[in-house]
Design an enzyme around this catalytic site. Structure first.
Site, PDB file in Angstrom:
ATOM      1  N   SER A 129       0.813  -1.215   0.000  1.00 37.81           N
ATOM      2  CA  SER A 129       0.000   0.000   0.000  1.00 37.81           C
ATOM      3  C   SER A 129       0.846   1.265   0.000  1.00 37.81           C
ATOM      4  O   SER A 129       0.448   2.281  -0.581  1.00 37.81           O
ATOM      5  CB  SER A 129      -0.939   0.014   1.207  1.00 37.81           C
ATOM      6  N   ASP A 144      -8.915  -4.807   2.446  1.00 40.12           N
ATOM      7  CA  ASP A 144      -7.583  -5.399   2.405  1.00 40.12           C
ATOM      8  C   ASP A 144      -7.329  -6.321   3.587  1.00 40.12           C
ATOM      9  O   ASP A 144      -6.874  -7.463   3.417  1.00 40.12           O
ATOM     10  CB  ASP A 144      -6.538  -4.276   2.392  1.00 40.12           C
TER      11      ASP A 144
END
EC number: 3.1.3.1
Length: 426
Positions: free
Chosen positions: A97, A298
């Protein structure tokens, strides 16, 4: 002007071709028509990240929430494209990320774990800082720690995403977002000094205050931030003053496999935080930049927990609808919805397919479901291929000025160029 070098298609998706007077002519796409023929006078941007969300996550949500003939809020936006997510990491081909958000925030690809620094660890100029210098209001909303990788990339520079207290310090001393809402209170209070959320809660005894930069909540208040920690307090904030809201020790949920303490029940829903952020940022006549993130997609995908992942997806779509409603009233606002990378490698399968191709039949890398397809008597299952990230492209949907530039297939750095042009005009 946005560089055409990023465009991978000779004719963008959604552009019709017609034969006019014996010559080929391009007809305006739906996006261009929606944009009033390519109006580039936008003042504001709402950028929404479903962390870990790719096409399969979105399709599973559509089937569950809207059915075969329906659409989600995020998929109802008139423009669509695909972004590549690869990093520039000497040891990895698949992004995390931090590297993905750095590409969005700075237009530069970097290594995994880096927050808006280049491959040589040199700080890069971030979109949040540029917007602020241009006189615009800025804000971030997330169900993760507010200092987690994705929001951090827009408002800070560190070589290690784990330096969350340093990220918090940079927020209040350097980049100064007008709105900071989410989890992560532990990163703002020193060890032994818990805030509104006690150390070692029953749902996760490992959580505890751990700031190595002093009491950053107190410093934020001294610098003019209103501090809130409950839904009621958030509802009562003065929209003319900057606000810091921290609503959990760490993430605003417990990311665990099914039946092992997994919980998605944020103190304040993502849609409520988004609505309040827009109320505050809307006061700036020069426009704003707002980053919104649902982290649960996620984290639950990492656990191959489709039930909770879909719950987080539904809450994300509610936040997208809040943003769509705002854009309907303020058409000079660009709205973009995407995911920084895929997580879990899920696929949508027939519920009657009982073979588990990808795992050992347990909750990890196995099949989840069945889930009902709305409006039908049919069902589907989600089959996972990994508990990590994958390199598949992620879907981008958009609406508003410059959204036509997000049709097609492009690297994730191209999104930065579109956001920056929309906010700054160059």
């Amino acid at each position: 002007m946005i560089s055409s070098a990023f465009r991978r298609r000779a004719v963008p998706l959604g552009v019709a071709v017609a034969l006019v007077g014996g010559t080929v002519a391009l007809l305006p796409s739906a996006a261009e028509a929606h944009n009033g023929g390519g109006n580039h006078g936008a003042q504001s941007v709402i950028f929404i990240n479903g962390d870990g969300m790719s096409a399969a996550h979105r399709e599973a949500l559509r089937l569950l929430a809207a059915g075969f003939d329906g659409d989600t809020a995020m998929d109802s936006l008139p423009v669509s494209g695909l972004e590549e997510t690869d990093p520039r990491d000497p040891n990895a081909a698949i992004t995390d990320s931090a590297a993905a958000a750095t590409a969005w925030a700075t237009g530069t690809k970097t290594f995994n774990g880096a927050i808006s620094v280049d491959v040589n660890k040199k700080p890069l100029t971030t979109l949040g800082v540029e917007a602020k210098k241009a006189g615009k209001a800025t804000g971030l909303v997330t169900t993760a720690q507010v200092t987690d990788a994705s929001p951090a990339a827009f408002f800070s520079n560190v070589a290690d995403r784990g330096q969350q207290s340093e990220i918090a310090r940079q927020y209040i001393e350097v980049s100064k977002p007008d709105v900071i809402l989410g989890g992560g209170e532990d990163r703002w209070y020193p060890t032994g000094t818990p805030g509104a959320y006690p150390d070692a809660p029953a749902e996760d005894p490992t959580e505890h205050s751990q700031s190595d930069k002093g009491n950053l909540v107190q410093e934020a208040q001294q610098r003019g931030y209103q501090y809130v920690s409950t839904a009621q307090q958030l509802n009562s904030v003065n929209p003319t003053r900057p606000v810091l809201g921290l609503f959990a020790n760490e993430e605003m949920f417990q990311q665990k496999p099914e039946g092992q303490g997994d919980l998605y029940n944020p103190v304040v829903p993502l849609s409520t935080m988004t609505s309040k952020a827009l109320q505050v940022l809307d006061k700036d006549k020069d426009g704003f930049f707002l980053f919104v993130e649902e982290e649960g997609v996620d984290e639950f995908a990492h656990q191959n927990n489709a039930t909770r992942m879909l719950q987080a997806m539904q809450e994300l779509d509610k936040a997208v609808q809040v943003a769509r409603d705002y854009v309907a009233r303020h058409p000079n606002t660009l709205l973009v919805v995407t995911g920084d990378h895929d997580c879990g490698g899920p696929t949508v399968e027939e519920a009657t397919d009982t073979a588990d191709e990808s795992g050992d039949g347990t909750h990890i890398s196995g099949e989840d479901g069945p889930f009902a397809i709305k409006g039908t008597n049919k069902q589907f299952v989600i089959d996972w291929t990994t508990t990590g990230h994958t390199g598949v492209p992620t879907v981008v949907t958009a609406q508003g000025p410059n959204s036509d530039q997000l049709e097609g297939y492009y690297p994730n750095t191209h999104i930065h160029d579109v956001l920056r042009t929309t906010l700054l005009g160059h």
